[in-house]
Each structure stands twice: as C-alpha cells, then as structure tokens.
Design an enzyme around this catalytic site. Structure first.
Site, PDB file in Angstrom:
ATOM      1  N   ASP B 507       1.790  51.219  19.800  1.00 11.93           N
ATOM      2  CA  ASP B 507       2.368  50.138  19.027  1.00 11.93           C
ATOM      3  C   ASP B 507       3.207  50.826  17.947  1.00 11.93           C
ATOM      4  O   ASP B 507       3.018  52.008  17.681  1.00 11.93           O
ATOM      5  CB  ASP B 507       1.229  49.306  18.415  1.00 11.93           C
ATOM      6  CG  ASP B 507       1.742  48.254  17.475  1.00 11.93           C
ATOM      7  OD1 ASP B 507       2.700  47.572  17.855  1.00 11.93           O
ATOM      8  OD2 ASP B 507       1.188  48.119  16.375  1.00 11.93           O
ATOM      9  N   ASP B 692      -2.877  48.913  16.145  1.00 14.88           N
ATOM     10  CA  ASP B 692      -3.686  48.630  14.959  1.00 14.88           C
ATOM     11  C   ASP B 692      -3.732  47.171  14.546  1.00 14.88           C
ATOM     12  O   ASP B 692      -4.602  46.773  13.794  1.00 14.88           O
ATOM     13  CB  ASP B 692      -3.204  49.467  13.783  1.00 14.88           C
ATOM     14  CG  ASP B 692      -1.981  48.870  13.136  1.00 14.88           C
ATOM     15  OD1 ASP B 692      -1.154  48.296  13.865  1.00 14.88           O
ATOM     16  OD2 ASP B 692      -1.865  48.955  11.910  1.00 14.88           O
TER      17      ASP B 692
END
Lengths: 53, 804
Positions: B507, B692
């Site tokens: 990500d 996250d």
C-alpha cells in the site's frame, strides 16, 4: 562401609538444604532476569560522573 | 534520504549537522535537541558506555517526548496509595518502562536511578519491561523518578500493585524450580546407579543394595512428583480431550518405570530404573524450558493497550477538579481533556467542540470534527481545544480494548502446520501404545523376565517427542528471532506462507511512505514576500497547532512568533505575526476572493490575510528512507513487487518511479485491491500484502500473508499476520529470509525425527536397547531438534545489520 549409612543420609540433608535455598532465591525474584547479569559482570563501576559538564 | 547519517542516540536519519554531542572526545551527530539532551545527560552521568553495550538501536526508540509537568502529580501522597505499597517511609512501586529494547537499557536505567538520592533499590527486568523500585518517600517522590526515566527517553507507566505479577514471570519461576529438582535428582540417582551397577559386577551385600535402592527412591520421588507433573497433567488432559498427545507415552513410561522400581525396592525385585526415570524427566524438562524461553521472548508488550492511554486524567467533581490515575475512572465520571491529549475512555462529548484524530482506531488520517453529543473513543487524540467528556466505558471494555484483545487472542492460536504435526503425533502415540502391547505380550511368552524392561524401552525410545517438537520449536525460534528484528508474528501460519511468497503488494500511504506530509513546493502568489518569509510565517502559526498537517512545518526554523493563535475546526488556523493577521488552511478560509481548483484542495495549504492569497504550500507524503533499498532487496530475492494505492494518479506515479516499482495502480477501492490480489493469486502467485489503513484490512486478510506497521489502524493490525515495529521497511525483507530459513529447518527436523524413530523402533523391539540408553536416545533426538531450531535465533548478526 557402614559409614555410608551415615554419610549418604547426611548428603541428602545437605541436598535438601540446597533445594530449599534455591526455591527461596527463585521466590524472592533473584532468577527473574536471566539476561542482564551475564552482561553486568563485564561492566566496570569505575566511570564517574563528569566533573564539569 | 538513505545517504543521511544516522542519529548517534536514536538512529533516525540526521537532516542537517546542527546538533552534535561530544562523547569520549568524538563529536557525534544527533537529529534533534531532544536526543542531544538525552545523550548529554547519559554522558554527564558517566554512562557513555551505554552506547558501546547496547544492541544496534531501532531508529526512533529512545527519542524523548516533551511531557514536562506530567509527572509532577505522581509526587502527591495519594498517588502512593494507587501505585505503591508503603512500609513506613519505604515505598515500593512497579513501573512498566516502554521503549526498552536490550539489556544495556536495563543497565542504564538501574545505574541512573540508583544514583538518585532517596532511591534505595532499582531493578529492571528486560523480559517483562518492569522496573521494581524501592525508594524513601520522604526524600524523593515517585514523580521525580518517572520524570528522570522520561528524560532518558523511555516511556514510564506506573502500574497498580495488583496487576504487577506478570504471568510469564511466574511460569519461568516454576519452570526453573522444576528444572533444578530434576537436575539435582538426576545427578544423585545416577551416582547411586553407578554404585549399584558396580555392585552387580563386583558383588554387593544385600543390605547395601537395598539401602542404595531406597536412597535412589528418595531422590527420584520429587523428580517424578514435582518436575514431571506437567507431563502427567498433560497426559490426563489429552485423554479427557480424546486427543492423546506426546505427553501420554511419556507419562506411561515415567509412571510405569517408577512404579516398577518402587516395587523392586520394597520387594527385592530384579532391578531398579530410577536413574533412567530421572534422566528422562531432566532432558524433557530442559527441552520444555528452552521452548518456554523462546516463547516468552516473542511476547513483546510494547504495543500494549495501556501504553496508548494517558496515565492521569483531570476529573471534574461538581465544582472542583482533581488529577486522578486513569485506571480509577468509572462510568459516569466527567473528564476534562486538553488539546493534544489522548482520550482516556469511551464516552460522549458534553462540552466544547474540537476535532479528534482516530487514526489509531479507524485508520482515518483526516481529523474528525466533534461537537457535544458526539461519541469519543479511547485512544484517539483530541487535537484542537479543550473539551469535557462523560465517561461511559473504561479499560478493557472500550473499543480499543476489544480490538487489542482480538489481536492478543490471534497471537495465541497455533499455526495449522503445528496442528497437523500434533495430529500426526497423536496417531503415532496410539500406534506406539498398540506396538508396546504386542511387544509386552510377545516377550512375556519368549522371556518373561525381560518383558517389562523391553516394553519400557520401546515406549521411551519411540516417543514422538522429536517429531512433535520439530515444527513448534522452529516456529518458536523464528518468532523470537523475528521479534528481535522488531517483527511480531501474530499468526504462525504466516511464517510458512511468507517462506513460499512470490509476490509482495504494498500500500502507499503510511507503508511505503511515512504517512506524514512534508512540503514539496512553496509557491508565492504575492510579490511583496519571498518564499522563505512566507514559509517562516506559516511555520510560526503552525508551531502552535496540534493538527496533523502542522507536522509538515515542524522542520522549518523560524524567528517569527505567532500571537493569538486560533483554530477554526475543519477550516484552518489564524494567528498574528509581525502585527498582521494571517490565515492558514483551506483557500476559502484564508481569502474571500480565492478562485482555486477544488481538486487540489486536499493537498494544498493556503496562506492569506483574509482578503487575498499570499502563498500555496504543496504537501506530499515522503517515502520511507529505506523504501528503495527494500524494493531492490525484494526483487533480488526473486519476488515481484506491486504498488496498489487509493491515492491519486500523480502521487502514486511519482512514488513508484522514485522507488523503481514498475507495476502499480492508483485510485483503487478496497474492492479493487482485493480483485487485483485475487487475480495475482489465480496466476499461481503467493502474495504477501503490506498495508496499514483500515481499508486495507480486507485485503490483508485476503492475502496469503500480511504485514502491517505497528503505528497502523488497530483493525489493520488485527487482520495482519505480522506486525512491524519501528519506522523501517527493511524488516519485510528480513521476514522473507527468516521464514525461508525456518522452513528449511522444519524440513531437516522432521527428516531427522522420522529417521530416528524408524531406526530405533526395531532395535528396541528386538530387545537391543536397555531403558537407560532408550532415555538418552529419545532425549538427544529431541534436544537435537530444539538446538537445530535455536540456530535460527542466532542466524548471524549480519542479518541484523542489514536490517538496521
């Protein structure tokens, strides 16, 4: 050989004392930290706080 | 950023060489005034050796936090009731010390505290991160000690007396006692056994033989009834659960050999096996002890729930206010929370408006505006101004508590790999019991006097301990190795999946980047001021703000001072600099006549005087300093790398090019991310996801294995298999290396255990293995497995340097 009949029980009593002492030491937390003491032995205590920071 | 040198104290990169500390005659560069102060404090206390002794520091650990005055309240008398046991003028407190990472830390803390007047004794346990502090309460206050710890860069947290006995400490104490009893008992039993064996060859009086057997009985009995108790209770548990584990044959062998020896002792039977029993128990206990130590090391409490919450809160009782420990709050209490402070419990806002940062709980990085009646969650941060809240739920029942309990539970589930090995072992146990029965029947027909001895040997030698230990020992060692490298494994299956990984998906925000904006460009829109002047004005105003975007301006030094700083929720900040009123924030807020592209608004911060625009600051996320190295290292290990982000095209492209990622996608919804992931998996790739945010949670669960940074949303942490502590990305590479090595060791272990059992069984059935040899053989096969696994925890310090 009959001395063994006295010495072996005596040894067992001492052994019992050693076990008791160890149990006491564990109970009072002396063995809680198994890592730091190995390092502490190599530390000198001779470094003094700097006189004039 | 990778060319910047690392801070001497906290190892974060040093941006410029403004701060240096003179240690042992060398000027060492540090990153900030805080680290400079700590390093000087350590030097001036004569403890510079701390820097020689400590392990390679984890960047950012030990960096001090500014919290002056917070500790003052702990000097009060009533605090001692809550956080200490008082005996005359002597008081004892237990303090949880966050931010410790090696034995040198405990040395530093102990030596520094012992030098304080009034501190009688200070002992730190680096495993549980607990400090036991004895002090003279007339000379020094608890608050002063805590303040000293905070000055050293640690995060102290006093604990209420009842929560102090750490369960792992009690387990270790019991295990140590069992180990000692077994080792002393074994030595004694062996000594008398030698006398008995010698007696068999040279002749021994019947009285002496009976006496020696009786003595052996005395020394072995505690070994069986105390040291071996876990094996008996494990066996009983296994039978009750109809799932016999390896404890069952062990218990039968120990119990049977002991019972037969006792019978021989009192009825002059042919032989005693007390020495074999004691030795067997001793080696098994050693194995269990090593496994326990490895397991304890992998429990890191630095992400503990309580370290997020404040230590003390201001409670409003009618007209008066008092500072009380946060753990004494009950539902219905009214609490005052200042700007910048964490919210201590779940509840409702009753007075004031502000915005809160719920990033920890939801992953939402934008501050959320809150007005009276709105729900507040424990663990979120109050950003703008003082508010009052009504407490509804406290402690472990809060949303934060529930989420962290979930992740705690995940950590204790056993990996599927281990469960399979366990099931196989339990089939083998049943097989052994059947074989042993046949052996007993067969030999009692052929040679009845040897039947018992041989059955005993078969039971002991074929015990599938090595087989059952092969996988868990390797995983426990891998877990402890990984936690040393700041990786917490919450799901054991992950290690296996990571070892087979062929592709890593990242990500962007908060993972490849720091999730923290910095200024990429300053565009002056007015000719009267230079870019530097405008930047200085903005920095002066933002320095008084707690808003997350204000961090972007942190690194800018300014002589300007802002007065009358005022925050308008959701809009921006205003302040007076040099006699002029400035506004900083959204375009519409800082200037009436602003015409701006609405698309840009999220990234840009405007400066204006209320009438017209003066400057625009373009903010963007900066990549982590080791992001590039990490991606190169992953490709070198043969792994594909993909970047999937929900962010805009320009930003994703810029980062991907900067880091050398060729496969990337932008503006992905969680659904799209999941689809792309599934497409990769359909192509036969084993995918590790690193992310996250809360919206990454489903993607993290969908991947074969997942890694989340520790600062990420708790929900992401809960769905992640591995949590990465610290500010670096390199641990991802280390995780892959360690996981591959672990699987190699598991295969070696299983191979060895199967080979051993296949060779030993026929020999024992043929009556060629006496019980004592069987005990040695079985114990050594288990020890070899454990020691082979422990090689993982020593897997070369170069690995660590590479990761640091």
């Amino acid at each position: 050989m009959s001395i063994l009949y006295f010495l072996i029980p005596l040894a067992l009593v001492i052994l019992g004392g050693a076990v008791w002492a160890f149990f006491w030491a564990v109970g009072s937390g002396q063995f809680d930290d198994l890592d730091t003491p190995a390092m502490r032995i190599v530390l000198d205590d001779d470094s003094k706080p700097a006189e004039d920071p | 950023m990778s060319n910047a040198s690392a801070c001497f104290h906290c190892a974060l990169p040093v941006i410029d060489d403004r701060f240096t500390v003179n240690i042992n005659g060398t000027a060492e560069a540090v990153c900030c005034p805080g680290c400079k102060a700590v390093a000087e404090l350590i030097r001036d206390s004569g403890m510079s050796r701390y820097y020689d002794l400590r392990d390679a520091p984890e960047p950012g650990v030990g960096k001090p936090e500014e919290s002056a005055g917070e500790w003052e309240v702990f000097n009060r008398e009533d605090m001692l009731d809550a956080f200490a046991t008082v005996d005359g003028k002597r008081a004892e407190s237990i303090v949880y010390v966050g931010g410790m990472y090696c034995a040198a830390c405990s040395w530093l803390i102990e030596t520094t505290l012992s030098a304080l007047p009034g501190v009688l004794d200070a002992g730190v346990n680096p495993v549980t991160h607990r400090l036991r502090l004895n002090f003279d309460r007339k000379t020094i206050g608890l608050g002063d000690v805590l303040a000293t710890l905070a000055k050293l860069g640690y995060h102290p947290q006093p604990l209420a007396p009842e929560s102090t006995a750490a369960p792992e400490l009690l387990e270790q104490r019991t295990a140590l006692k069992r180990l000692l009893v077994a080792s002393l008992g074994m030595m004694q039993a062996m000594m008398f056994a030698v006398a008995l064996y010698a007696g068999e060859f040279q002749g021994i009086s019947a009285d002496m033989e009976r006496f020696l057997r009786l003595v052996s009985f005395f020394v072995t009995t505690p070994v069986v009834f105390y040291s071996a108790r876990p094996f008996f209770s494990g066996a009983i548990r296994g039978i009750r659960a109809k799932h016999p584990g390896m404890d069952l044959p062990v218990a039968i062998a120990i119990g049977g050999a002991y019972a037969a020896s006792v019978w021989s002792t009192f009825y002059d039977g042919p032989a005693v096996w007390f020495d074999s029993v004691a030795m067997f128990v001793f080696f098994l206990t050693v194995g269990r002890f090593l496994e326990m130590r490895a397991r304890h090391r992998s429990i890191d409490r630095s992400v503990a729930l309580s370290s997020i919450l404040p230590n003390t809160v201001i409670r409003i009782d009618g007209d008066s206010e008092s500072t009380v420990p946060a753990n004494q709050l009950v539902a219905g209490d009214r609490v005052r929370i200042r700007a910048g402070e964490p919210i201590p419990a779940d509840g409702r806002l009753v007075d004031g408006t502000s915005s809160v940062d719920e990033a920890l709980l939801s992953g939402e990085s934008q501050p959320l505006p809150k007005s009276p009646g709105d729900r507040l969650l424990a663990g979120s941060i109050n950003l703008d101004r003082e508010i009052q809240m009504q407490v509804n739920v406290t402690g472990v029942d809060t949303t934060l508590g529930t989420i962290s309990r979930l992740s705690e539970r995940a950590r204790y589930t056993r990996p599927g790999f281990v469960r399979v090995a366990d099931r196989v072992a339990s089939y083998i146990v049943v097989a052994i019991l059947v074989v042993a029965t046949f052996v007993a029947i067969g030999w009692s027909i052929v040679a009845p006097e040897r039947a018992f001895e041989i059955t005993l040997s078969v039971l002991v030698v074929t015990c599938p301990c090595a087989l059952a230990l092969a996988t868990p020992a390797a995983f426990a060692a891998a877990g402890s190795r990984l936690s040393l490298l700041r990786l917490l494994v919450t799901n054991g299956d992950a290690v296996e999946a990571i070892s087979r990984a062929t592709h890593v998906v990242f990500d962007k925000t908060g993972t490849l980047t720091r999730g923290r904006p910095h200024i990429v460009e300053t565009r002056p829109l007015n000719d009267d001021y230079s870019a530097e002047q405008l930047l200085a004005i903005a920095a002066a105003i933002e320095s008084a703000s707690t808003h997350p975007l204000a961090r972007a301006f942190e690194s800018i030094t300014t002589d300007d001072v802002a007065e009358d700083v005022e925050t308008t929720v959701g809009q921006g900040v205003s302040g007076t600099v040099g006699g002029r009123r400035w506004h900083l924030g959204r375009a519409g807020f800082v200037a009436n006549n602003a015409a701006v592209d609405a698309d840009d608004e999220r990234l840009n911060v405007f400066l204006g005087d209320g009438e017209s625009l003066y400057a625009v600051f373009i903010l963007d996320d900066e990549p982590r300093h080791d992001a590039r190295e990490t991606i190169t290292a992953l490709s070198r290990l043969g792994l594909g790398v993909t970047l999937l982000s929900g962010d805009r095209e320009a930003s994703v492209k810029r980062i991907a090019q900067e880091l050398g990622v060729h496969s990337y996608a932008w503006e992905c919804s969680p659904q799209e991310k999941l689809e792309r992931l599934a497409a990769l998996q359909d192509d036969g790739e084993v995918v590790v996801m690193v992310g996250d945010g809360i919206n990454d949670a489903p993607v993290l669960s969908g991947a074969d294995a997942s890694i989340a940074p520790a600062h990420s949303a708790l929900l992401a942490q809960t769905s992640a298999d591995v949590i990465m502590l610290g500010e670096q990305l390199m641990p991802v590479v280390t995780a892959v290396r360690v996981a591959r090595k672990t699987l190699t060791i598991v295969r070696q272990n299983l191979g060895w255990a199967i080979l051993y059992n296949i060779t030993a069984l026929p020999l024992a059935v043929a009556g060629l293995v006496p019980p004592w040899l069987a005990a040695i053989g079985m114990s050594f096969s288990s020890l070899i497995v454990v020691l082979n696994a422990l090689r993982l925890s020593r897997m070369g310090s170069t690995e660590k340097v590479a990761a640091a």
